[in-house]
Structure formats: C-alpha cells, structure tokens
Write a protein that holds these residues in place. Structure first.
Motif, PDB file in Angstrom:
ATOM      1  N   ARG A   1      63.034 -87.064 -49.271  1.00 26.67           N
ATOM      2  CA  ARG A   1      64.040 -88.025 -48.732  1.00 26.67           C
ATOM      3  C   ARG A   1      64.439 -87.590 -47.298  1.00 26.67           C
ATOM      4  N   ARG A   2      63.990 -86.595 -46.817  1.00 22.38           N
ATOM      5  CA  ARG A   2      64.156 -86.152 -45.457  1.00 22.38           C
ATOM      6  C   ARG A   2      63.333 -86.717 -44.669  1.00 22.38           C
ATOM      7  N   ARG A   3      62.164 -87.159 -45.239  1.00 19.61           N
ATOM      8  CA  ARG A   3      61.128 -88.103 -44.588  1.00 19.61           C
ATOM      9  C   ARG A   3      60.436 -86.996 -43.711  1.00 19.61           C
ATOM     10  N   CYS A   4      59.909 -85.709 -44.097  1.00 19.55           N
ATOM     11  CA  CYS A   4      59.130 -84.834 -43.086  1.00 19.55           C
ATOM     12  C   CYS A   4      57.991 -84.271 -43.719  1.00 19.55           C
ATOM     13  N   MET A   5      57.550 -85.043 -44.956  1.00 19.85           N
ATOM     14  CA  MET A   5      56.299 -84.808 -45.580  1.00 19.85           C
ATOM     15  C   MET A   5      56.188 -83.523 -46.099  1.00 19.85           C
ATOM     16  N   LEU A   6      57.078 -82.998 -46.458  1.00 21.14           N
ATOM     17  CA  LEU A   6      57.235 -81.548 -46.973  1.00 21.14           C
ATOM     18  C   LEU A   6      58.301 -81.213 -47.864  1.00 21.14           C
TER      19      LEU A   6
ATOM     20  N   ILE B   1      67.946 -78.928 -55.420  1.00 19.69           N
ATOM     21  CA  ILE B   1      68.927 -79.796 -55.309  1.00 19.69           C
ATOM     22  C   ILE B   1      68.722 -81.111 -55.908  1.00 19.69           C
ATOM     23  N   THR B   2      67.545 -81.553 -55.714  1.00 18.02           N
ATOM     24  CA  THR B   2      67.065 -82.951 -56.328  1.00 18.02           C
ATOM     25  C   THR B   2      67.129 -82.654 -57.976  1.00 18.02           C
TER      26      THR B   2
ATOM     27  N   TRP C   1      52.549 -80.669 -50.735  1.00 15.77           N
ATOM     28  CA  TRP C   1      53.855 -80.845 -50.088  1.00 15.77           C
ATOM     29  C   TRP C   1      54.623 -79.706 -49.971  1.00 15.77           C
ATOM     30  N   GLY C   2      53.991 -78.415 -50.045  1.00 15.76           N
ATOM     31  CA  GLY C   2      54.391 -77.226 -49.531  1.00 15.76           C
ATOM     32  C   GLY C   2      55.405 -76.473 -50.531  1.00 15.76           C
TER      33      GLY C   2
ATOM     34  N   ARG D   1      69.834 -75.910 -37.951  1.00 16.51           N
ATOM     35  CA  ARG D   1      68.963 -76.362 -39.189  1.00 16.51           C
ATOM     36  C   ARG D   1      68.975 -75.387 -40.283  1.00 16.51           C
TER      37      ARG D   1
ATOM     38  N   GLY E   1      72.761 -75.185 -41.496  1.00 15.88           N
ATOM     39  CA  GLY E   1      73.259 -76.426 -42.423  1.00 15.88           C
ATOM     40  C   GLY E   1      72.551 -76.551 -43.792  1.00 15.88           C
TER      41      GLY E   1
ATOM     42  N   GLN F   1      74.351 -77.182 -47.283  1.00 13.97           N
ATOM     43  CA  GLN F   1      73.953 -78.248 -48.207  1.00 13.97           C
ATOM     44  C   GLN F   1      73.620 -77.813 -49.507  1.00 13.97           C
TER      45      GLN F   1
ATOM     46  N   LEU G   1      79.186 -78.486 -38.750  1.00 11.41           N
ATOM     47  CA  LEU G   1      78.840 -78.097 -40.022  1.00 11.41           C
ATOM     48  C   LEU G   1      80.114 -78.155 -40.813  1.00 11.41           C
TER      49      LEU G   1
ATOM     50  N   TYR H   1      80.658 -80.595 -43.995  1.00 12.78           N
ATOM     51  CA  TYR H   1      80.529 -80.213 -45.445  1.00 12.78           C
ATOM     52  C   TYR H   1      81.756 -79.257 -45.870  1.00 12.78           C
TER      53      TYR H   1
ATOM     54  N   TYR I   1      70.953 -83.214 -34.203  1.00 13.74           N
ATOM     55  CA  TYR I   1      69.995 -82.611 -35.314  1.00 13.74           C
ATOM     56  C   TYR I   1      70.886 -82.574 -36.641  1.00 13.74           C
TER      57      TYR I   1
ATOM     58  N   PHE J   1      70.510 -87.700 -43.897  1.00 19.02           N
ATOM     59  CA  PHE J   1      69.335 -87.417 -45.000  1.00 19.02           C
ATOM     60  C   PHE J   1      69.955 -87.057 -46.249  1.00 19.02           C
ATOM     61  N   PHE J   2      70.826 -85.664 -46.158  1.00 19.95           N
ATOM     62  CA  PHE J   2      71.392 -85.099 -47.338  1.00 19.95           C
ATOM     63  C   PHE J   2      72.206 -85.817 -48.222  1.00 19.95           C
TER      64      PHE J   2
ATOM     65  N   VAL K   1      57.714 -85.557 -37.241  1.00 16.84           N
ATOM     66  CA  VAL K   1      57.324 -86.144 -38.417  1.00 16.84           C
ATOM     67  C   VAL K   1      58.293 -87.327 -38.710  1.00 16.84           C
ATOM     68  N   GLN K   2      59.510 -86.764 -38.691  1.00 16.70           N
ATOM     69  CA  GLN K   2      60.570 -87.922 -39.102  1.00 16.70           C
ATOM     70  C   GLN K   2      60.855 -88.880 -38.302  1.00 16.70           C
TER      71      GLN K   2
ATOM     72  N   ARG L   1      50.474 -81.032 -42.851  1.00 18.39           N
ATOM     73  CA  ARG L   1      50.802 -82.259 -43.172  1.00 18.39           C
ATOM     74  C   ARG L   1      49.814 -83.336 -42.455  1.00 18.39           C
TER      75      ARG L   1
END
Lengths: 520, 266
Positions: free
Chosen positions: A239-244, A252-253, A415-416, A503, A506, A510, B143, B147, B180, B187-188, B219-220, B250
């Motif tokens: 869902r983060r669209r980063c192919m990984l 989490i999912t 998918w890593g 990153r 965060g 999450q 953050l 959150y 970012y 997304f989360f 990629v995103q 990828r």
C-alpha cells in the motif's frame, strides 16, 4: 610414584607454557620490529575451499602491498560469535571481521563505510568497473542487511558471495528412471517425476524417495516456495507503493486483518509445501542436514534440496554426475493454481553474504578499508570464487562451470520479505514448531493454516513490541552519537543535524499506533 | 591542579590540531564511549571560559543519555542539566538542551510524555526558529502531531495539522523531511494515495533525501503517477530509478511497469 607422576605432569605443563610464551613473544617481537603492518582478518567459514580462498586473496594482496602482512584467523562457527565479541570488547579484535547484523552491537564495534561507497574501488582500475561506485559493483548494490544497516542508516560491510537454494539431482539415476536426463520444466512435470520415482522404486524393490530433505534444509526452500506463491498477495499489500514490503508491513497488515494464512495465495503456498513434504524422504522433519546428504550420497533419493554452499562438498562426496535446477513453482499458466500466481519469481531478495566489517578502533583503518577494496574487486573476488567454488558477489566476476548452475535468478518478482520469517523470533519459532501440522501424518494445508491463524496474533504483537524497544533504543543512541559527531568536527557547525531520518522514526510511531489499535 | 592535569592530558589525547579541549570527549561519545566522554566533559565543566563550560555541561547531559544502562537517576540528572542550560542563555548549548528535553520526554522516559515533548519542541521552534535544532525538531513534532498527541482525531485532521509546520521550515532538509513524513502517514492511514504525490514530488525536488529514502520515493512517485494516468511523469521516474539503482531487487517490476507506460496510449 604418584609424586613423580604429578611432577612429570607439572613439567610437561611448564614446558608447554614456555613454548607458548616463546611463540607469542616471537610473534610480538616480529610484529613490533617489522616495518610491515600486520592486518588480522577473522572469518568463520570452514567449508571446503573457503580458507584456501582467503589465503589466496591474502597472498595476492601482500604481493600488491608489500608493506602489509595479512593474517587470516579462521574460527569454527560454534564459538565464533563469543570469540569475536570477547576480542572486540577488549579492544583486541581483528582489523577486519566477518560479522552478522544478528550478532548485534554493530555501531559499537565497527566503522561505517558510508563515505566510501560512492567512490570507485581503486582495485577495479582497468576493468569495466573502473568508474563505477563501489556500492554498485556489488550484485545487490550492498542492499543487504549487513551492507546497508537500515536501523543505523549507514553502510557497514562489504560482502563476498551469494547463495541460492536448488534441487540437486543424480543425473544417471534420472536417466535410468525416465530415459532422459533433463530435469522437470514446470510444476506438473515435477509432480509427475516424483510419481515416476515412486513407481520405479516399487517395481525395482528399492528404498528410494524422490527427494532427500531435512528439518534444516527444508526451511530455505519452504521460504522460496511460499513467498513465490504469495507474490500476488504481496503486490496487494504494497500500500506504500514502493514495490517492497518489510517484515513490519507484514505484521501490521496481519494485525489489521488484511491477510492471513487462509487467504487464497498463502493457502496455495501451503498446498505446494504439502506436496513438497509428500515427495520427501518419510520422516524428514526428524532428520538433520547431514542425514539428508547421506540419503542422497547413498542413492536413496533422486534429488536433494541443497543450498549452493553444499554444492562443492556434494561434488566431492558423490561418485555420480550431478545436475541442479530451481524448484519449479507454478506460474500463471498452471491449470490448478495459475489464477493465484504472479511470476516469474526471483530467487528471493538479491542479497550478497559473508559480510566483512572494519573494526572501529583498529589503528589500521586505512589498510583494513584497502583490504576490503581488494577482496571485493574484480580480481580479488575472482580469486575467492575460483578457489572456494562459491558464487561471486561482484558484477562481472565469473562463477565456475559447475557452480554456474547455482547462480540465483533475479529476473522476477521479489517483494523483499519472507512470509514464513514474518515479524521476528516469536512468529518464526511458532511457525516452525508447528510444521508437523503441515507435514505430519494427520496434517495438511488447512490444518496448518488454521493453527497458525488461531494463535499467531499475540506472537506478532510480541515481536512488534520488541522491535519498538529496539528502534527506540537505536534512535536515542544515534541522537547522542550524531550530535557528538558534529561537535567533534573541527569544521564550522553544520546547518542541519545528521540525525536518523524521519522515515525510520516514523516507522516506530506507526508500529506503536498499530499495537494500540490491535489492543483496543 | 587535578583539573589542569586532566585538561592537559585531554588536549594531548585530542591532538594539537583539535579546535576545542572537548573534541576528544565528543569523539569518544561518537564512538559510543560514554564513560570516557563523561570523564572528559566533567574535567572541563568548571572551566572559567563560560562558553566552554556550557558546552561541557551540555556534553555531560548528552553522555548521560548514552551511558548504558540508562537509569532513572541519569535521566533526572540529564533533565536538570538541560533545563538549566536551556533556561539561561540562547547559545547552541541552550538550543541543543531544549531539543534534548523534548527527546527525553519523547523517547527516553520509561513512560513517554508526548505533550511535554511537543511543548519543548514548540518552544524551541518559537524561540530559535532558524536554528538547526529547531529545524530538526520540526519533523519530530510532526510525528507527535500525527501519531501521538490526539489519537481520537481523524488521521486526516492530524496530518493536516502537521502540514501547517511546513510554513516553519527554513532549511531544505527540514522541509523535505516534513513532506516525506506527511506522505508516509497518508499511506499508513490508507487515505487516498494520490494525496501523497505532491508531497513526494516536493521532497524529491529538494534533493535532501538520504539514499534509501530517495530510492523508495522514486518508485512511489512513478507508481502514483502511473495510477493517476500521468504516463510521462511515471516513465521519467521509473527511468531515474533504473539509472540510479541498476542493481536494486525491484528492477524487474520497474521495467515491467515502465514498458506498460511507454506503450502508446490506447
């Protein structure tokens, strides 16, 4: 009489002590009086050929750098971690150390190489990699757990090899059973071959199974088969669209109920694994890796599941010709599973291995880095590959004719993450301890999936809590280290602080958010 | 006398070229040797040079946060030192101390206190908005807002609140991190992924992302552009990704998607 025996014992002990002291003193004096720098390199791979490969690299490096003497210290893996840590804690560690991120304390013991990885490797002069950044000369661009440390956001280690899982087969036996020596091209042919082996064994009254397997070796191939089958699910979970995906994403999912082991693709994966077990030597879950090797060497099976690092040993042990092929996971054209599949599949994540780190406190930082450059240059890695017959880690380095059939295939979906490795030690242990529900006499794909889904959730929570603790500790320690680094620099204060990126922080929030949600 | 000898020793250890007698202490701390760092900082805390003494006290506080195992008493001591520094003065040590007061509340305490952390960060931003400490605090504050501070509010509201911090960003690095952070939160929380695209584009344009983040962002952007039907932009970012990361795992999927967007429109 007894006194005399004791005296003799003491004399022998004293003599041994004197000889050992003498040897140590001789070495110390030689090092102290020599103009040469002694570079100590430790590693734990005692498989055939690897020690010789290290010696060959060291001797060639000494030829190119006469001022450096390289001492390779090979220590059995059973005690390597304890030995290394003891040396490192005592500030007496080798200059270059084979290490693994799982051993922990990377930041404490080792120097990052981040500042170097975008510069070309000087030992690649005159090769096609002459102007290529060091990072991009590795087949995985150092994107492995040790090469680039995600938690510390720094490059640390240079790697020497890569590995793959293959089905190795007895070529003459295949010819005898099928009349041809070509391995199966797809999943249906593989199942048909296994049936044929059983029929052949029955007709000829042989103790013969299609596949030698063990509780140790099954793990690697099970991961590959399951992750390939789950490729379509992984694409949906991205869902983060980063192919990984990351293990945390999977956790989490899973907690959010976006998938479970009864989802269509995981169920296919488990059914494929059930087939794998059915075609393996009976009772393989009780067998060790050595027993599986013995089954194959004694021709009690046509094929064996083997990682590429066993290949050179098997070549020496077997009196018959060998062949190897990838496990043929069904593709979109499979008549039964095709609609759930998303291939072709990569051989898992492209990750080079055998990580060599530089000791943070070595007085020979420059030489240690230079040695890393050499062993990961085209010439150095070719020496390693030729002598060890292991696979190369560097672009353009050629595998031997024999080991070429073990070269991983990376043109495909990956998918890593490993669904069966999941979020960490709690879930992995749980999943592996219940293999009997999949492969036992009364087991099956559904039984196993139900058992996992019934009790996995608390384990995922425990793993994620542990990850939060580890990440918070990492964040706090890196705050101090990053600030200290900037204050230590004699240059004017930087306009920005080089803290760990948002990153990573965060991600911690999450996970905490997901834990709170899951416990509500 | 003892201090003088220690100072001399530390100066020698740090080397004649060192700009500050505290450099060896900072270097020790950068090497995770908090005990050595503390010894050096404590040797200079009583120096007559006020700036030097304040930096030494600041170093003392930072080292306490890294001295393992970190005890409650150490945290209390660090908090006391940082509060003194932050409340008296406006120099680098004061700003750094305010930043660490926020970090103690955010991460170091056994029971994190996001409200107190946010209060410290806000004060830092309002008093020293242009400083590197305040700019580093911005994404940490974002953050907290997304959150932690108001979990009952809908995620979209929390993210919008964090978005207001963009107006306070003075450095490209801070702005990039904020963009970012916002995109990542979208997304989360499974909010419309298309909303993340402008933030990702802004973050990429600022050229401040560390390499792993940049790889992900390329990629995103390509994927979101493809899904939004912007084939040209998607192709541009797929290509950039391939040029910069020829050996990434990828590559296969990126090539597939690039071939798809390169096809003439139906």
């Amino acid at each position: 009489m007894r006194l005399r025996k004791n005296l003799a014992g003491l004399l022998i002990l004293g003599l041994v002590y004197l000889v050992a002291t003498g040897l140590m003193l001789r070495r110390t004096v030689r090092e102290a009086t020599s103009d040469k720098i002694t570079l100590r390199v430790s590693q734990w791979q005692l498989e055939g050929g690897v020690r010789q490969a290290f010696d060959a690299m060291a001797r060639r490096y000494e030829q190119l750098n006469p001022c450096v003497h390289v001492v390779v210290i090979s220590v059995p893996d059973t005690i390597y971690q304890q030995w290394t840590k003891t040396q490192l804690i005592g500030d007496n560690g080798p200059d270059v150390v084979e290490y693994g991120i799982d051993f922990l304390d990377v930041a404490r013991f080792f120097a990052p190489i981040t500042d170097e990885v975008m510069k070309p490797n000087p030992y690649n002069r005159g090769t096609p990699l002459e102007h290529v950044p060091w990072r991009d000369t590795f087949l995985d661009a150092m994107a492995n757990a040790d090469g680039f440390n995600k938690q510390l956001n720094q490059y640390y280690a240079a790697t020497l090899t890569q590995h793959s899982m293959r089905l190795i087969y007895n070529r003459p036996m295949l010819q005898a059973i099928t009349g041809a020596d070509e391995p199966p091209r797809d999943y249906r042919e593989f199942l048909a071959l296994c049936d044929r082996v059983r029929t052949y064994a029955r007709e000829h009254h042989l103790l013969l199974a299609p596949l030698a397997n063990s509780k140790d070796t099954v793990i690697g191939v099970a991961n590959y088969v399951f992750d390939s089958a789950a490729s379509g699910l992984a694409a949906r979970l991205d869902r983060r669209r980063c192919m990984l995906l990351t293990p945390t994403d999977l956790g989490i999912t899973y907690l959010r109920g976006e998938w479970n082991f009864n989802s269509p693709e995981p169920r296919v994966g488990l059914e494929l694994l059930q087939d794998l077990g059915r075609n393996s030597v009976p009772g393989f879950l009780q067998l060790t890796r050595d027993s599986a090797l013995m089954d194959f060497v004694r021709q009690r099976s046509l094929m064996i599941i083997a990682p590429s690092w066993e290949a050179s040993s098997l070549k020496e042990l077997c009196s018959f010709e060998l062949g190897a092929f990838r496990f043929p996971v069904p593709l979109q054209n499979d008549p039964i599973y095709g609609r759930h599949m998303l291939g072709p599949y990569s051989d898992g994540s492209m990750a080079t291995l055998m990580a060599m780190y530089i000791n943070r406190v070595t007085p020979h930082q420059k030489e240690a880095l230079d040695f890393l450059y050499f062993i990961t240059s085209v010439e150095g890695n070719q020496i390693f590959t030729d002598v060890s017959t292991w696979l190369p880690a560097i672009v353009g380095v050629k595998a031997s004719d024999y080991s070429r059939q073990f070269l991983p295939v990376y043109d495909g979906y990956s998918w890593g993450v490993g669904f069966l490795n999941f979020t960490g030690v709690e879930t992995i242990t749980f999943i592996r301890n219940r293999y009997y529900l999949l492969w036992g006499p009364t087991g099956g794909a559904k039984t196993y999936a139900d058992a996992l889904d019934a009790d996995l959730r608390p384990r995922v929570l425990t793993d994620l809590k542990r990850e939060v603790r580890s990440q918070v500790q990492n964040l706090t320690r890196q705050d101090s280290a990053a600030v200290a680094q900037q204050f230590a620099s004699p240059a004017a204060p930087a306009a920005t602080l080089s803290l760990l990126p948002a990153r990573l922080e965060g991600r911690t929030f999450q996970i905490i958010d997901s834990l709170c949600e899951a416990q509500r | 006398m003892k201090t003088a000898i220690m100072l001399l020793g530390f100066c020698l250890a740090a080397g004649a070229a060192s700009a500050s007698p505290l450099a060896a202490g900072w270097q020790a701390l950068a090497n995770y040797r908090a005990v050595d760092a503390l010894r050096i900082f404590d040797g200079v805390r009583a120096a007559t040079d006020t700036a030097l003494a304040r930096e030494a006290r600041f170093g003392h506080g930072v080292a306490l946060l890294d001295l393992q195992p970190v005890t409650g008493a150490q945290l209390d001591e660090a908090r006391r030192v940082f509060t003194e520094l932050a409340d008296i003065g406006a120099d680098d040590a004061a700003q750094g101390a305010r930043f660490f007061l926020g970090r103690i509340a955010q991460h170091h305490q056994p029971q994190p206190d996001p409200v107190e952390a946010a209060r410290q960060f806000r004060r830092l931003v309002s008093e020293h908005g242009n400083s590197r400490w305040a700019q580093a605090a911005l994404s940490r504050l974002a953050l907290l807002q997304i959150y932690e501070l108001d979990p009952a509010a809908p995620p979209a509201v929390r993210i919008a609140e964090a978005g207001k911090l963009l107006a306070q960003a003075r450095t490209p690095a801070a702005e990039s991190e904020l963009h970012y952070t916002i995109a990542n939160a979208l997304f989360f929380y499974r909010l419309p992924a298309a909303d993340a695209l402008p933030h990702l584009l802004a973050a990429e344009r600022l050229r401040q992302l560390d390499w792993p983040t940049r790889v992900e962002v390329l990629v995103q952007i390509a994927e979101l552009s493809r899904l939004a039907g912007d084939r040209v932009q998607a192709a541009k970012f797929y290509r950039t990704f391939l040029v910069e990361n020829p050996r990434d795992l990828r590559v296969y999927i990126v090539r597939q998607h690039l071939a798809e967007v390169d096809k003439p429109a139906p």
